[in-house]
Design an enzyme around this catalytic site. Structure first.
Site, PDB file in Angstrom:
ATOM      1  N   ASP A   1     -11.371   1.724   3.836  1.00 50.62           N
ATOM      2  CA  ASP A   1     -11.603   0.288   3.640  1.00 50.62           C
ATOM      3  C   ASP A   1     -13.105   0.001   3.533  1.00 50.62           C
ATOM      4  OD1 ASP A   1      -9.164  -0.920   3.339  1.00 50.62           O
ATOM      5  OD2 ASP A   1      -8.818  -1.186   5.487  1.00 50.62           O
TER       6      ASP A   1
ATOM      7  N   GLN B   1      -4.907  -2.202   9.526  1.00 48.84           N
ATOM      8  CA  GLN B   1      -4.592  -3.470   8.869  1.00 48.84           C
ATOM      9  C   GLN B   1      -5.156  -4.634   9.694  1.00 48.84           C
ATOM     10  OE1 GLN B   1      -3.039  -3.807   5.759  1.00 48.84           O
ATOM     11  NE2 GLN B   1      -3.685  -5.927   5.985  1.00 48.84           N
TER      12      GLN B   1
ATOM     13  N   LYS C   1       0.839  -1.204   0.000  1.00 47.81           N
ATOM     14  CA  LYS C   1       0.000   0.000   0.000  1.00 47.81           C
ATOM     15  C   LYS C   1       0.876   1.257   0.000  1.00 47.81           C
ATOM     16  CE  LYS C   1      -3.580  -2.753   2.092  1.00 47.81           C
ATOM     17  NZ  LYS C   1      -4.261  -3.212   3.298  1.00 47.81           N
TER      18      LYS C   1
END
Ligand code: NDP
Length: 284
Positions: free
Chosen positions: A121, A98, A54
């Site tokens: 997300d 994460q 990322k």
């Protein structure tokens, strides 16, 4: 029939290029550089790799990237404190945690503290709820990547029977809704499904995210189906998916490889979500 191999890497590269171009315009017109912060708790090697990918993608597109690393034993309060700071940081438009988090941390409770506008997300209840209501603002990266890949490959979804083997919040649940929103007919399977092969054989489009190598064998796939393999498994130092690729490709019309299929799309869609959040911050 030998399947067309769907090249996720090249589609993802196009999406990333588009993100970089749009970010450049945003900078020129408004002096705003899209910014992503990734929170990593502990040192799970796979998570480190994903955060690294990322970061690389952000840097290539000239986005700001900030990594916040917390120790494995960090408390919920410590993680939330970081999120609160980032929620009000004007240089950061997207914040992601994460997953998976260490088992002592409640994922849903932590994600709840994200500002929905910065939840790139797409996992905050507000964004999930909007998605369920048919409003696709910011949607989870993996399902969005799958849909984008299929659309760019010219795979029609309307009226198609899509069978998803996964019901997690990051893959199956949001993908189910996004497929319904595109007029597909959807079956969702999971570990308690009876006669799984009966369902998978009925699929026009089969999406698999189980996390078990060679889980989907050729007898579980209908001739001419489109197969999307989301699985990431490490076998003898190599990365493989959930589908017995060599056998299934002889039967499917199209198939995504692992690596080089859905994985790169997930990262590309994250950039697009950060860009979207940055653009919205300008519109306010
Ligand atoms: P989860 O473990 O949350 O989900 C696995 C799903 O598979 C669950 O719904 C589970 O059912 C189902 N399942 C397990 N065993 C069976 C079985 N025998 N028959 C039918 N269904 C079964 O994992 P994630 O959703 O987080 O990830 C799934 C896979 O996708 C992993 O390999 C992960 O690495 C990969 N992944 C890849 C991404 C990418 O970008 N390419 C992004 C995200 C994930 P139940 O709900 O009943 O337990």
């Amino acid at each position: 029939m030998v399947a067309r191999i769907i090249d996720g890497r090249s589609v993802a590269a196009e999406v990333r290029k588009q993100a970089a171009e749009e970010a450049k315009l945003l900078w020129e017109e408004h002096g705003v550089r899209p910014g992503l912060a990734a929170i990593l708790v502990g040192n799970d090697p796979a998570s480190e790799v994903y955060v690294g990918l990322k970061q690389k993608a952000c840097e290539e597109a000239a986005f700001t990237f900030r990594r916040i690393t917390l120790p494995e034993e960090a408390s919920e309060e410590e993680v939330m404190e970081q999120i609160h700071k980032l929620n009000t940081d004007e240089h950061i438009h997207g914040v992601m945690v994460q997953l998976p988090l260490p088992p002592h941390l409640n994922e849903n409770k932590i994600i709840d503290t994200l500002s929905p506008e910065k939840d790139v997300d797409g996992l905050h209840p507000v964004n999930m709820g909007r998605l369920l209501l048919g409003d696709e603002g910011i949607t989870p990266c993996t399902p969005t990547g799958i849909i984008t890949l299929l659309e760019r490959e010219g795979v029609a979804l309307r009226g198609k029977h899509v069978v998803i083997v996964n019901r997690s919040k990051i893959v199956g649940r949001p993908l189910m809704v996004m497929m319904i929103n595109r007029d597909a007919t959807v079956t969702v399977c999971h570990s308690k499904t009876v006669n799984l092969a009966g369902h998978t054989r009925a699929a026009d489009i089969l999406v698999v995210a189980v996390g078990k190598p060679r889980f989907i064998t050729e007898d579980m796939v209908r001739e001419g189906a489109v197969v999307v393999d989301v699985g990431i498994n490490r076998v003898e130092g190599r990365i493989v998916g959930d589908v017995d690729f060599d056998m299934v490709k002889e039967k499917a019309a199209a198939i995504t490889p692992v690596p080089g299929g859905v994985g790169p799309m997930t990262v590309a869609m994250l950039l697009m979500n950060v860009l979207k959040a940055a653009k919205r911050s300008v519109e306010k």
